[in-house]
Design a protein around this motif. Structure first.
Motif, PDB file in Angstrom:
ATOM      1  N   VAL A  45      14.107 -14.510   9.912  1.00  0.00           N
ATOM      2  CA  VAL A  45      14.541 -16.332  10.884  1.00  0.00           C
ATOM      3  C   VAL A  45      13.960 -17.049  10.076  1.00  0.00           C
ATOM      4  O   VAL A  45      12.602 -17.617   9.612  1.00  0.00           O
ATOM      5  CB  VAL A  45      13.764 -16.287  12.648  1.00  0.00           C
ATOM      6  N   THR A  46      15.012 -17.859   9.618  1.00  0.00           N
ATOM      7  CA  THR A  46      14.519 -18.429   8.279  1.00  0.00           C
ATOM      8  C   THR A  46      14.434 -20.973   8.548  1.00  0.00           C
ATOM      9  O   THR A  46      14.240 -21.467   7.787  1.00  0.00           O
ATOM     10  CB  THR A  46      15.845 -18.893   7.273  1.00  0.00           C
ATOM     11  N   VAL A  47      14.959 -20.897   9.461  1.00  0.00           N
ATOM     12  CA  VAL A  47      15.318 -22.560  10.096  1.00  0.00           C
ATOM     13  C   VAL A  47      13.671 -22.382  10.236  1.00  0.00           C
ATOM     14  O   VAL A  47      13.603 -22.305  10.952  1.00  0.00           O
ATOM     15  CB  VAL A  47      15.868 -21.882  11.479  1.00  0.00           C
ATOM     16  N   PRO A  48      13.724 -23.736   9.532  1.00  0.00           N
ATOM     17  CA  PRO A  48      12.113 -23.780   9.787  1.00  0.00           C
ATOM     18  C   PRO A  48      11.773 -24.755  10.995  1.00  0.00           C
ATOM     19  O   PRO A  48      10.647 -24.492  11.127  1.00  0.00           O
ATOM     20  CB  PRO A  48      12.007 -24.707   9.113  1.00  0.00           C
ATOM     21  N   SER A  49      12.871 -25.203  12.206  1.00  0.00           N
ATOM     22  CA  SER A  49      11.976 -25.519  13.282  1.00  0.00           C
ATOM     23  C   SER A  49      11.983 -24.477  14.377  1.00  0.00           C
ATOM     24  O   SER A  49      11.385 -24.879  15.111  1.00  0.00           O
ATOM     25  CB  SER A  49      13.204 -26.584  13.460  1.00  0.00           C
ATOM     26  N   ILE A  50      13.249 -23.743  13.718  1.00  0.00           N
ATOM     27  CA  ILE A  50      12.752 -22.116  15.143  1.00  0.00           C
ATOM     28  C   ILE A  50      11.489 -21.525  14.373  1.00  0.00           C
ATOM     29  O   ILE A  50      10.694 -21.056  15.647  1.00  0.00           O
ATOM     30  CB  ILE A  50      13.742 -21.233  15.191  1.00  0.00           C
ATOM     31  N   ARG A  51      11.037 -21.925  13.542  1.00  0.00           N
ATOM     32  CA  ARG A  51       9.630 -20.401  13.020  1.00  0.00           C
ATOM     33  C   ARG A  51       8.925 -21.325  13.936  1.00  0.00           C
ATOM     34  O   ARG A  51       7.833 -21.164  13.653  1.00  0.00           O
ATOM     35  CB  ARG A  51       9.191 -20.424  11.235  1.00  0.00           C
ATOM     36  N   LEU A  52       8.727 -22.467  13.105  1.00  0.00           N
ATOM     37  CA  LEU A  52       7.532 -23.072  13.671  1.00  0.00           C
ATOM     38  C   LEU A  52       7.366 -23.229  15.185  1.00  0.00           C
ATOM     39  O   LEU A  52       5.652 -23.159  15.654  1.00  0.00           O
ATOM     40  CB  LEU A  52       7.423 -24.773  13.397  1.00  0.00           C
ATOM     41  N   VAL A  53       8.030 -23.553  16.165  1.00  0.00           N
ATOM     42  CA  VAL A  53       8.232 -23.121  17.476  1.00  0.00           C
ATOM     43  C   VAL A  53       7.811 -22.025  18.379  1.00  0.00           C
ATOM     44  O   VAL A  53       6.827 -22.168  19.016  1.00  0.00           O
ATOM     45  CB  VAL A  53       9.786 -24.053  17.838  1.00  0.00           C
ATOM     46  N   MET A  54       8.431 -20.944  17.391  1.00  0.00           N
ATOM     47  CA  MET A  54       8.269 -19.369  17.893  1.00  0.00           C
ATOM     48  C   MET A  54       7.087 -19.141  17.475  1.00  0.00           C
ATOM     49  O   MET A  54       6.615 -18.676  18.142  1.00  0.00           O
ATOM     50  CB  MET A  54       9.574 -18.424  17.204  1.00  0.00           C
ATOM     51  N   SER A  55       6.132 -20.090  16.476  1.00  0.00           N
ATOM     52  CA  SER A  55       5.214 -19.246  15.835  1.00  0.00           C
ATOM     53  C   SER A  55       3.891 -19.864  17.148  1.00  0.00           C
ATOM     54  O   SER A  55       2.926 -19.781  16.921  1.00  0.00           O
ATOM     55  CB  SER A  55       4.975 -19.610  14.744  1.00  0.00           C
ATOM     56  N   LYS A  56       4.192 -20.808  17.365  1.00  0.00           N
ATOM     57  CA  LYS A  56       3.344 -21.327  18.769  1.00  0.00           C
ATOM     58  C   LYS A  56       3.227 -20.624  19.713  1.00  0.00           C
ATOM     59  O   LYS A  56       2.374 -20.763  20.752  1.00  0.00           O
ATOM     60  CB  LYS A  56       3.896 -22.318  19.301  1.00  0.00           C
ATOM     61  N   LEU A  57       4.640 -19.825  20.057  1.00  0.00           N
ATOM     62  CA  LEU A  57       4.111 -18.856  21.336  1.00  0.00           C
ATOM     63  C   LEU A  57       4.199 -17.255  20.896  1.00  0.00           C
ATOM     64  O   LEU A  57       3.171 -16.878  22.373  1.00  0.00           O
ATOM     65  CB  LEU A  57       6.454 -18.692  21.617  1.00  0.00           C
ATOM     66  N   LEU A  58       4.108 -16.935  20.087  1.00  0.00           N
ATOM     67  CA  LEU A  58       4.141 -15.951  19.527  1.00  0.00           C
ATOM     68  C   LEU A  58       2.707 -15.133  18.887  1.00  0.00           C
ATOM     69  O   LEU A  58       1.764 -15.760  17.304  1.00  0.00           O
ATOM     70  CB  LEU A  58       5.239 -15.143  18.247  1.00  0.00           C
ATOM     71  N   LYS A  59       2.080 -14.375  19.454  1.00  0.00           N
ATOM     72  CA  LYS A  59       0.309 -14.047  19.623  1.00  0.00           C
ATOM     73  C   LYS A  59       0.819 -12.641  19.315  1.00  0.00           C
ATOM     74  O   LYS A  59       1.452 -11.741  19.920  1.00  0.00           O
ATOM     75  CB  LYS A  59      -0.342 -14.535  19.878  1.00  0.00           C
TER      76      LYS A  59
END
Length: 437
Positions: free
Chosen positions: A252-266
């Motif tokens: 996953v390389t799209v910055p907007s997706i990486r940012l939002v998914m990082s908030k969900l992923l723990k």
């Protein structure tokens, strides 16, 4: 009977309205036609057929011919190029929708305006109302395999994209989603990602993160769910690593997706182990998938024939992963070609039995009678390489379509040379039926 989209959503009222208009379909259709003719009576297209402002069914049938998209294409092309006169519609065309391109090998342009948007919204409302009545989401989430696509400007300055993109980006759709108050698993950035493979990966990851809350799994077409399950079979181990470590895959390389998914992923080692344990014990999912991987009732005979023939594979623990067909007219007489992608290797003997079964169980009356007198040649079964149907999907996406619009074409037309080329170049085995010898 169109409900005002600005009103507060009332599921019971939507269902009641739908029941009313479907009790007298003929009358409603005539009323709808009358409204269309009244709104568009001043267009160049209707004027040329001599409607002269009349809105009755009889005049319409007598004056306006039955046409297909290719007949309307010259008019649509003028709209695409910037002609703002009332050519096909009385109201201005605000955007262009692109078809999936699965019929003729390339997307078709479809004018899009407020009337089409209202119809699309009504369809969404009606399907949601009925589904939620039978399967209400109570303190849970919906897992939607929805995808958007890039927009581009036509020569005339109109925004062009897939129909689903036009709908998902509209204020009306966003208002409906707010009214429904139905939480979804995936963030909006995932739906509007520029790369559908990254979007799908994050849809799957979001679904696993909220696995205890998922109450509905849906998509625009059944094929998108089939494709999602197949992709899950390929990437589940990578998803497990993401969940165990709490770090999103580098795919996953799209910055907007990486940012939002990082908030969900723990980090969640316990969930990771549960998924690993369940998935590693599964060997086959596709009997169910084949049964839903069809969306055109007119192709029922082909579907039934494939289901019957695939039973010969069961004892060998093999399955048909996907299929399509086309007509080979280069031979005399012409014959049907059915292409299968299998989950593994099958013997020539079994595949010949499958081929004969396909020929015998294709129950269309015209086909059977033509086969008996050799007006149609022996059916041909072609086995294609693993991944062939993924190449077909990639081809259509490359033409501007989205995964959510894609449907494996069950009957490939002779003009769709690109798709036939993909199939032909990936054949590994071929069998001719002996059923009518």
């Amino acid at each position: 009977m169109m409900e005002n989209i600005e009103k507060k959503f009332d599921a019971e009222q939507v269902i009641e309205d739908f029941e009313v208009i479907t009790k007298n379909v003929g009358r409603i259709q005539e009323e709808t036609l009358g409204k269309i003719l009244q709104q568009n009576g001043g267009t160049e297209y209707l004027k040329q057929w001599g409607m002269n402002g009349r809105t009755d069914v009889e005049t319409f049938k007598a004056c306006v011919p039955i046409v297909c998209h290719s007949d309307l294409d010259p008019y649509i092309q003028r709209i695409v190029d910037g002609d703002i006169s009332p050519i096909l519609t009385g109201k201005p065309v605000q955007a262009i929708s692109l078809s999936s391109g699965t019929t003729q090998g390339k997307p078709k342009f479809v004018p899009f305006n407020d009337e089409l948007m209202n119809s699309a919204m009504q369809t969404f409302k009606t399907s949601f109302a009925f589904r939620n009545r039978e399967f209400p989401i109570e303190k849970g989430k919906a897992m939607h395999f929805f995808y958007s696509s890039k927009q581009f400007k036509t020569k005339g300055g109109l925004a062009a994209s897939t129909g689903t993109t036009n709908v998902f980006t509209s204020p009306q759709y966003k208002k409906i989603m707010k009214d429904w108050s139905t939480p979804v698993c995936s963030p909006g950035e995932v739906i509007f990602a520029p790369d559908f493979k990254q979007s799908l990966y994050c849809h799957l990851l979001s679904g696993l993160i909220f696995r205890d809350e998922v109450q509905v799994v849906s998509s625009t077409f059944a094929h998108s769910i089939v494709h999602a399950f197949r992709t899950f079979e390929q990437v589940w181990e990578e998803l497990v690593v993401d969940i165990r470590e709490g770090v999103l895959s580098s795919r996953v390389t799209v910055p907007s997706i990486r940012l939002v998914m990082s908030k969900l992923l723990k980090p969640d080692p316990e969930l990771a182990e549960t998924i690993y344990s369940k998935c590693s014990s599964l060997s086959n999912w596709r009997n169910l998938l084949l049964s839903i991987n069809i969306d055109k009732n007119t192709e029922k005979y082909l579907q039934l024939a494939v289901e019957a023939a695939s039973k010969h594979l069961v004892d060998k623990k093999l399955e048909v992963m996907d299929f399509t067909s086309h007509v080979n007219v280069s031979a005399d007489p012409g014959h049907y070609v059915i292409s299968w992608e299998l989950s593994g290797e099958a013997t020539d003997e079994i595949l010949q039995e499958c081929c004969d079964c396909l020929d015998k169980t294709f129950l269309d009356a015209g086909y059977v009678s033509s086969r008996k007198v050799n007006a149609i040649g022996a059916l041909e079964l072609r086995i294609v390489k693993r991944g062939t149907f993924h190449k077909i999907l990639d081809h259509f996406v490359g033409l501007g379509g989205t995964v959510s619009q894609f449907k494996t074409p069950r009957c490939v037309g002779p003009t769709n040379s690109s798709l036939i080329q993909i199939l032909s170049s990936n054949v590994v085995k071929s069998y001719s039926s002996t059923a009518f010898f």
